[in-house]
Motif scaffolding. Structure first.
Motif, PDB file in Angstrom:
ATOM      1  N   ILE A  13      46.122  38.326  38.694  1.00 38.99           N
ATOM      2  CA  ILE A  13      44.978  37.577  39.057  1.00 38.99           C
ATOM      3  C   ILE A  13      45.512  36.199  38.308  1.00 38.99           C
ATOM      4  CG2 ILE A  13      42.667  36.902  38.884  1.00 38.99           C
ATOM      5  CD1 ILE A  13      41.858  39.879  39.356  1.00 38.99           C
ATOM      6  N   GLY A  14      45.278  35.123  38.869  1.00 39.27           N
ATOM      7  CA  GLY A  14      45.700  33.987  38.285  1.00 39.27           C
ATOM      8  C   GLY A  14      47.303  33.802  38.015  1.00 39.27           C
ATOM      9  N   ALA A  37      44.457  33.835  43.476  1.00 39.66           N
ATOM     10  CA  ALA A  37      43.697  32.881  42.779  1.00 39.66           C
ATOM     11  C   ALA A  37      42.412  33.569  42.066  1.00 39.66           C
ATOM     12  CB  ALA A  37      43.001  31.842  43.924  1.00 39.66           C
ATOM     13  N   ASP A  38      41.867  34.590  42.581  1.00 45.93           N
ATOM     14  CA  ASP A  38      40.874  35.284  41.768  1.00 45.93           C
ATOM     15  C   ASP A  38      40.799  36.810  42.232  1.00 45.93           C
ATOM     16  OD1 ASP A  38      39.942  35.229  44.613  1.00 45.93           O
ATOM     17  OD2 ASP A  38      38.665  33.338  44.217  1.00 45.93           O
ATOM     18  N   ARG A  39      39.800  37.047  41.794  1.00 46.20           N
ATOM     19  CA  ARG A  39      39.254  38.494  41.679  1.00 46.20           C
ATOM     20  C   ARG A  39      39.255  39.052  43.181  1.00 46.20           C
ATOM     21  NH1 ARG A  39      38.130  43.006  38.767  1.00 46.20           N
ATOM     22  NH2 ARG A  39      36.777  44.661  39.863  1.00 46.20           N
ATOM     23  N   GLU A  40      38.389  38.222  43.930  1.00 48.36           N
ATOM     24  CA  GLU A  40      38.241  38.601  45.316  1.00 48.36           C
ATOM     25  C   GLU A  40      39.377  38.715  46.015  1.00 48.36           C
ATOM     26  OE1 GLU A  40      35.476  36.576  48.934  1.00 48.36           O
ATOM     27  OE2 GLU A  40      35.411  35.832  46.934  1.00 48.36           O
ATOM     28  N   HIS A  41      40.439  37.630  46.045  1.00 48.16           N
ATOM     29  CA  HIS A  41      41.597  37.835  46.493  1.00 48.16           C
ATOM     30  C   HIS A  41      42.587  38.859  46.354  1.00 48.16           C
ATOM     31  CE1 HIS A  41      45.411  35.013  47.571  1.00 48.16           C
ATOM     32  NE2 HIS A  41      45.330  35.957  48.208  1.00 48.16           N
ATOM     33  N   TYR A  42      42.424  39.246  44.888  1.00 45.91           N
ATOM     34  CA  TYR A  42      42.790  40.457  44.595  1.00 45.91           C
ATOM     35  C   TYR A  42      42.714  41.544  45.169  1.00 45.91           C
ATOM     36  CZ  TYR A  42      43.948  44.390  41.181  1.00 45.91           C
ATOM     37  OH  TYR A  42      44.444  45.337  41.040  1.00 45.91           O
TER      38      TYR A  42
END
Ligand SMILES: [Fe+2]
Length: 362
Positions: A13-14, A37-42
Motif C-alpha cells: 500500500i502506497g 494508493a490505499d487499503r481499499e485498492h489493495y
C-alpha cells in the motif's frame, strides 16, 4: 512461462506493483508499476488468487507438497509413539506446520481440509494446529508459546489416536470403557509425551487442558476461566470448530457458518469469547477449503480469504454443470448472479479426481 502465486502483503500500500499480475487462468489483472494508493485498492486487488509470470523452473517451497508430506510424517509419528527421539521429531513437525501457515495460510487451511488423508484423527490435529496458529498470531502470543501450542495441537490426542479414528468412522460404539478413555486422554497424552522426552511444560499443560471449558463443565479437572491457560483456550476453540466442520459418523459436518452459530449460541459459555470472536473474523462463513455449488450448477472451492472480515468475492470452479472436471479451473466472481453461491457442499464419491493443489496455483 509459468504462473506462480504472487503474495502481496499490506506493505505494498502506497507503493507500486513489482510484477504484472494475472488470474489463475492467465488473464491480466494489473500491470507492474501500478500504484496501490490505499487499503481499499489493495483489498480489491487481493480478493482473488493472483499470479505472476516467470521463466524460472527452480524448485520453490511448495506448500501443497509440504502439507502432504507433513500429514504422512505426522501419521507415522503418532502411530508409533514408542520410537526414539519422538519428542524432537514432533517439535520439528510443529515448526514445519507454523512455517507452512506463515508462507500461505489460505492454501494450508484449504488443503488440510480437502486433500485425501488416511486418518481423520490426524487431519483433525493438523487442522486444529493450523487454525490455532492463526488465532495465536492474532492474540499476540510470543513465538515460543506459538511453537508450544502448535506442538500441543498436533499431539493432543496422541494416547488415543486409534479410538478417535474409530469414533470418527463409526467403528466404535460409546461403551463405558471408551467414555473413560476419552475422559482420560488429555492426561494420558501428556504422560506419554513426557515419557517420550518432551519437557516443554507449556506444551504439556496445553495438552492436559485442551478439553477444559470456561464454565467448568470440561474435563478432566473441571477448571474454569482464567485457570485455563490462554493457549489451551485457543486450542479448545480450534478443536471445537474443527470437530463441527468435519462432522462425526453420527452427525454430518456443519457448514462453517453453522459451526459459528453453535459457538456463539448454545456453547457460548464454554468457549473463550474473545478467542471465538477472532475465529469468526478469521474464518467468516466461507473459509478456504469450503466447497460450494454455484447458480450455474458448477462446483467451486473457496481458496482465499479476501478481506479482514473473512468475506470472499471469488471462488474457483473445478467441476462444470455436468459434474465433469474442468480442464482449466476458473475464477468466478460470486457478486455476479450467474455465479452466486447456492449452498455449501461436501466431496462426493462419484466426483472425478480433482487436482486440489492447482486450485491454489501449485
Ligand atoms: Fe482431545
Amino acid at each position: 512461462v509459468l504462473l506462480r502465486p504472487a503474495y502481496l502483503d499490506e506493505t505494498v500500500i502506497g507503493d507500486s506493483l513489482p510484477w504484472d499480475l494475472y488470474t489463475s487462468s492467465g488473464v491480466l489483472v494489473a500491470t507492474a508499476g501500478t500504484e496501490i494508493a490505499d487499503r481499499e485498492h489493495y483489498l480489491k486487488l487481493v480478493n482473488r488468487p493472483l499470479f505472476y509470470r516467470t521463466e524460472e523452473t527452480q524448485e520453490e517451497p511448495n506448500p501443497a507438497s509440504r502439507v502432504s508430506h507433513l500429514a504422512r510424517e505426522l501419521h507415522d509419528l503418532l502411530a508409533d509413539p514408542s520410537q526414539p527421539g519422538l519428542g524432537e521429531l514432533l517439535a520439528n513437525a510443529a515448526d514445519e506446520l507454523i512455517s507452512i501457515v506463515q508462507f500461505d495460510p489460505d492454501a494450508c487451511l484449504g488443503l488440510l481440509r480437502i486433500l485425501p488423508m488416511q486418518s481423520p484423527a490426524v487431519r483433525h490435529c493438523l487442522l486444529s494446529a493450523a487454525i490455532s496458529q492463526g488465532l495465536a498470531e492474532q492474540a499476540g502470543l510470543a513465538e515460543a508459546e506459538q511453537t508450544s501450542l502448535a506442538a500441543a495441537a498436533l499431539t493432543m490426542n496422541i494416547a488415543e489416536m486409534r479410538l478417535h479414528d474409530d469414533l470418527a468412522r463409526g467403528l466404535a460404539g460409546y461403551t463405558d470403557e471408551q467414555r473413560e478413555a476419552i475422559r482420560q486422554h488429555p492426561l494420558r497424552s501428556a504422560e506419554l509425551l513426557r515419557e517420550s522426552g518432551v519437557d516443554d511444560s507449556s506444551w504439556l499443560d496445553i495438552v492436559e487442558q485442551h478439553h477444559e471449558l470456561m464454565d467448568g463443565s470440561g474435563y478432566p479437572r473441571r477448571l474454569t476461566g482464567a485457570e485455563i491457560t490462554l493457549p489451551a483456550r485457543i486450542l479448545r476453540v480450534a478443536d471445537y470448530y474443527v470437530a463441527k466442520i468435519t462432522g462425526r459418523y453420527y452427525r454430518p459436518p456443519a457448514s462453517p457458518g453453522q459451526a459459528l452459530k453453535h459457538a456463539f449460541g448454545n456453547d457460548r459459555s464454554k468457549l473463550d469469547s474473545q478467542v471465538a470472536v477472532v475465529l469468526m473474523r478469521r474464518m467468516g462463513i466461507y473459509p478456504p477449503g469450503t466447497l460450494v455449488r454455484l447458480e450455474n450448477r458448477e462446483t467451486a472451492a473457496v481458496t482465499r480469504h479476501s478481506d479482514h472480515k473473512g468475506n470472499i468475492r471469488h471462488v474457483v470452479s473445478f467441476l462444470d454443470h455436468r459434474g465433469n472436471a474442468m480442464e482449466c479451473p476458473s475464477d468466478r466472481d460470486i457478486g455476479n448472479k450467474v455465479f452466486a453461491i447456492r449452498g455449501v457442499t461436501q466431496p462426493e464419491l462419484n466426483w472425478p479426481e480433482v487436482d486440489w493443489p492447482r486450485l491454489w496455483g501449485y
